[in-house]
Design a protein around this motif. Structure first.
Motif, PDB file in Angstrom:
ATOM      1  N   VAL A 228     -33.311  -6.178  -0.403  1.00 32.15           N
ATOM      2  CA  VAL A 228     -33.425  -7.629  -0.311  1.00 32.15           C
ATOM      3  C   VAL A 228     -34.738  -8.040  -0.969  1.00 32.15           C
ATOM      4  N   ILE A 229     -34.670  -8.959  -1.920  1.00 32.73           N
ATOM      5  CA  ILE A 229     -35.855  -9.451  -2.627  1.00 32.73           C
ATOM      6  C   ILE A 229     -35.984 -10.941  -2.352  1.00 32.73           C
ATOM      7  N   HIS A 230     -37.166 -11.359  -1.863  1.00 32.67           N
ATOM      8  CA  HIS A 230     -37.308 -12.754  -1.443  1.00 32.67           C
ATOM      9  C   HIS A 230     -38.724 -13.257  -1.715  1.00 32.67           C
ATOM     10  N   GLY A 231     -38.815 -14.491  -2.200  1.00 35.73           N
ATOM     11  CA  GLY A 231     -40.109 -15.101  -2.471  1.00 35.73           C
ATOM     12  C   GLY A 231     -40.663 -15.844  -1.262  1.00 35.73           C
ATOM     13  N   THR A 232     -41.976 -15.871  -1.153  1.00 37.43           N
ATOM     14  CA  THR A 232     -42.609 -16.544  -0.019  1.00 37.43           C
ATOM     15  C   THR A 232     -42.567 -18.066  -0.148  1.00 37.43           C
ATOM     16  N   ALA A 233     -42.232 -18.577  -1.352  1.00 34.39           N
ATOM     17  CA  ALA A 233     -42.206 -20.027  -1.561  1.00 34.39           C
ATOM     18  C   ALA A 233     -40.783 -20.540  -1.791  1.00 34.39           C
ATOM     19  N   ASP A 234     -39.783 -19.784  -1.371  1.00 35.17           N
ATOM     20  CA  ASP A 234     -38.395 -20.202  -1.566  1.00 35.17           C
ATOM     21  C   ASP A 234     -38.114 -21.458  -0.744  1.00 35.17           C
ATOM     22  N   PRO A 235     -37.779 -22.593  -1.388  1.00 38.20           N
ATOM     23  CA  PRO A 235     -37.563 -23.835  -0.635  1.00 38.20           C
ATOM     24  C   PRO A 235     -36.154 -23.970  -0.071  1.00 38.20           C
ATOM     25  N   MET A 236     -35.198 -23.246  -0.639  1.00 44.87           N
ATOM     26  CA  MET A 236     -33.819 -23.332  -0.151  1.00 44.87           C
ATOM     27  C   MET A 236     -33.596 -22.422   1.045  1.00 44.87           C
ATOM     28  N   PHE A 237     -33.992 -21.167   0.907  1.00 42.10           N
ATOM     29  CA  PHE A 237     -33.918 -20.188   1.986  1.00 42.10           C
ATOM     30  C   PHE A 237     -35.329 -19.652   2.245  1.00 42.10           C
ATOM     31  N   PRO A 238     -36.073 -20.263   3.148  1.00 38.99           N
ATOM     32  CA  PRO A 238     -37.411 -19.753   3.446  1.00 38.99           C
ATOM     33  C   PRO A 238     -37.384 -18.260   3.771  1.00 38.99           C
ATOM     34  N   LEU A 239     -38.520 -17.621   3.655  1.00 37.14           N
ATOM     35  CA  LEU A 239     -38.632 -16.167   3.703  1.00 37.14           C
ATOM     36  C   LEU A 239     -37.924 -15.535   4.895  1.00 37.14           C
ATOM     37  N   ARG A 240     -37.908 -16.216   6.028  1.00 34.59           N
ATOM     38  CA  ARG A 240     -37.299 -15.629   7.225  1.00 34.59           C
ATOM     39  C   ARG A 240     -35.832 -15.256   6.986  1.00 34.59           C
ATOM     40  N   HIS A 241     -35.153 -15.953   6.082  1.00 32.77           N
ATOM     41  CA  HIS A 241     -33.764 -15.619   5.761  1.00 32.77           C
ATOM     42  C   HIS A 241     -33.676 -14.215   5.165  1.00 32.77           C
ATOM     43  N   GLY A 242     -34.558 -13.904   4.246  1.00 30.84           N
ATOM     44  CA  GLY A 242     -34.558 -12.572   3.658  1.00 30.84           C
ATOM     45  C   GLY A 242     -34.926 -11.504   4.668  1.00 30.84           C
ATOM     46  N   GLU A 243     -35.900 -11.813   5.510  1.00 30.50           N
ATOM     47  CA  GLU A 243     -36.290 -10.852   6.538  1.00 30.50           C
ATOM     48  C   GLU A 243     -35.131 -10.560   7.486  1.00 30.50           C
ATOM     49  N   ALA A 244     -34.439 -11.609   7.930  1.00 24.14           N
ATOM     50  CA  ALA A 244     -33.330 -11.435   8.864  1.00 24.14           C
ATOM     51  C   ALA A 244     -32.188 -10.659   8.225  1.00 24.14           C
ATOM     52  N   LEU A 245     -31.939 -10.917   6.949  1.00 25.91           N
ATOM     53  CA  LEU A 245     -30.880 -10.205   6.246  1.00 25.91           C
ATOM     54  C   LEU A 245     -31.177  -8.718   6.168  1.00 25.91           C
ATOM     55  N   ALA A 246     -32.404  -8.373   5.804  1.00 25.64           N
ATOM     56  CA  ALA A 246     -32.780  -6.960   5.712  1.00 25.64           C
ATOM     57  C   ALA A 246     -32.718  -6.273   7.073  1.00 25.64           C
ATOM     58  N   GLU A 247     -33.089  -7.006   8.113  1.00 23.49           N
ATOM     59  CA  GLU A 247     -33.066  -6.430   9.461  1.00 23.49           C
ATOM     60  C   GLU A 247     -31.650  -6.151   9.938  1.00 23.49           C
ATOM     61  N   GLN A 248     -30.706  -7.010   9.550  1.00 24.52           N
ATOM     62  CA  GLN A 248     -29.340  -6.882  10.043  1.00 24.52           C
ATOM     63  C   GLN A 248     -28.571  -5.768   9.344  1.00 24.52           C
ATOM     64  N   LEU A 249     -28.870  -5.523   8.085  1.00 23.89           N
ATOM     65  CA  LEU A 249     -28.146  -4.512   7.330  1.00 23.89           C
ATOM     66  C   LEU A 249     -28.615  -3.120   7.721  1.00 23.89           C
ATOM     67  N   SER A 250     -27.662  -2.223   7.906  1.00 23.96           N
ATOM     68  CA  SER A 250     -27.999  -0.885   8.396  1.00 23.96           C
ATOM     69  C   SER A 250     -28.861  -0.110   7.412  1.00 23.96           C
ATOM     70  N   GLU A 251     -28.695  -0.372   6.118  1.00 25.59           N
ATOM     71  CA  GLU A 251     -29.505   0.319   5.111  1.00 25.59           C
ATOM     72  C   GLU A 251     -30.287  -0.680   4.270  1.00 25.59           C
ATOM     73  N   GLY A 252     -30.799  -1.724   4.913  1.00 26.75           N
ATOM     74  CA  GLY A 252     -31.507  -2.762   4.189  1.00 26.75           C
ATOM     75  C   GLY A 252     -33.010  -2.582   4.207  1.00 26.75           C
ATOM     76  N   ARG A 253     -33.658  -2.922   3.103  1.00 31.63           N
ATOM     77  CA  ARG A 253     -35.107  -2.969   3.054  1.00 31.63           C
ATOM     78  C   ARG A 253     -35.518  -4.201   2.256  1.00 31.63           C
ATOM     79  N   LEU A 254     -36.759  -4.639   2.451  1.00 28.26           N
ATOM     80  CA  LEU A 254     -37.208  -5.924   1.932  1.00 28.26           C
ATOM     81  C   LEU A 254     -38.367  -5.766   0.956  1.00 28.26           C
ATOM     82  N   LEU A 255     -38.278  -6.476  -0.159  1.00 29.64           N
ATOM     83  CA  LEU A 255     -39.375  -6.608  -1.110  1.00 29.64           C
ATOM     84  C   LEU A 255     -39.759  -8.078  -1.161  1.00 29.64           C
TER      85      LEU A 255
END
Length: 286
Positions: A228-255
């Motif tokens: 999962v790759i996510h920017g800290t200034a994303d106005p549509m999906f703030p960063l927490r969306h990327g964090e939550a996605l990576a946390e939910q996926l069994s083999e997910g990691r975040l950049l």
């Protein structure tokens, strides 16, 4: 690079490839309302130079793919998921590493659910969970600036200059405001996108597709390695969306990309390409 229009199941889709067809395949899935031009050629060439066979394509109602009457999409969101598999079929590719941005990230997740054998790994950029999950209500909404822009849009879709001005303004908002915005580059890309499209106004059909129709399943069945790759200034999906996605996926990691907005910005090409190359090399079939 090779651009061609393919016909699979009676659906005409415009595709383009970069690199050696014998190299590990990477399918790029763009967001809603956006043609494959938003996977910029320079970015695709960087991936191909890293030893990948890169494929991008126009969604229905974008670019040179099949176009429907504005206001009357003759397809569903599930059909857009199926189109990704159709592009692989047209290239005779059994399975690929799939990279999706924004709503294209949601389509990539749903492709992995509906056709798990077609996906070797996932890279999900500037996106959120494709189907409802625990804690969704705690995810932050779009920024006030983004919401205000979307709610006050005034554009004449029959006039190219009005459309181009609007799309450039939208690109500026999506960039997040923490970095200098290259208006000249954005305007050049938007103009090519508008001029190339069969009917640029038809892209608004994507906004008419109902939410929540694609899959009721949780994301837990997605077992392929996922970045999962996510920017800290994303106005549509703030960063927490990327964090939550990576946390939910069994083999997910975040950049996390510092100060990056929504999408694949030129300033991040090198970082994103390196991450994709490393991720796909480590995955099965990489």
């Amino acid at each position: 690079m090779t651009e061609r229009v393919v016909d699979v199941d009676g659906i005409r889709l415009c595709t383009e490839s970069f690199g050696d067809p014998s190299a590990p395949p990477v399918l790029l899935v763009m967001g809603m309302g956006a043609s494959m031009l938003w996977w910029e050629e320079g970015f695709c060439r960087m991936l191909a130079a890293g030893g990948r066979y890169v494929i991008r394509y126009d969604h229905r109602d974008t670019g040179r793919s099949v176009t429907y009457e504005p206001g009357r999409p003759g397809y569903t969101g599930a059909d857009l998921v199926g189109d990704a598999a159709r592009v692989l079929d047209a290239r005779q590719i059994p399975a690929a590493h799939v990279v999706g941005v924004s709503a294209g990230g949601a389509l990539a997740q749903l492709l992995a659910l509906a056709h798990p054998g077609r996906v070797l790994s996932l890279v999900l950029i500037s996106t959120s969970r494709a189907v409802p999950g625990p804690g969704d209500r705690e995810l932050p909404p779009p920024t006030e600036e983004f919401a205000r822009f979307v709610s006050t849009v005034q554009v004449d879709w029959s006039a190219a200059d009005s459309v181009i001005d609007h799309q450039v303004d939208y690109a500026r908002v999506l960039a997040g405001g923490r970095r200098p915005f290259d208006e000249s580059a954005a305007r050049s890309l938007v103009r090519r996108d508008v001029e190339r499209a069969n009917d640029f106004a038809a892209a608004r059909n994507h906004d008419l597709l109902p939410d929540g129709e694609l899959s009721p399943e949780p994301l837990s069945p997605i077992a392929v390695p996922t970045l999962v790759i996510h920017g800290t200034a994303d106005p549509m999906f703030p960063l927490r969306h990327g964090e939550a996605l990576a946390e939910q996926l069994s083999e997910g990691r975040l950049l996390v990309l510092e100060d990056a907005g929504h999408g694949v910005e030129r300033a991040d090409w090198s970082t994103i390409v390196t991450a994709i190359l490393d991720h796909t090399a480590a995955a099965v079939g990489g």
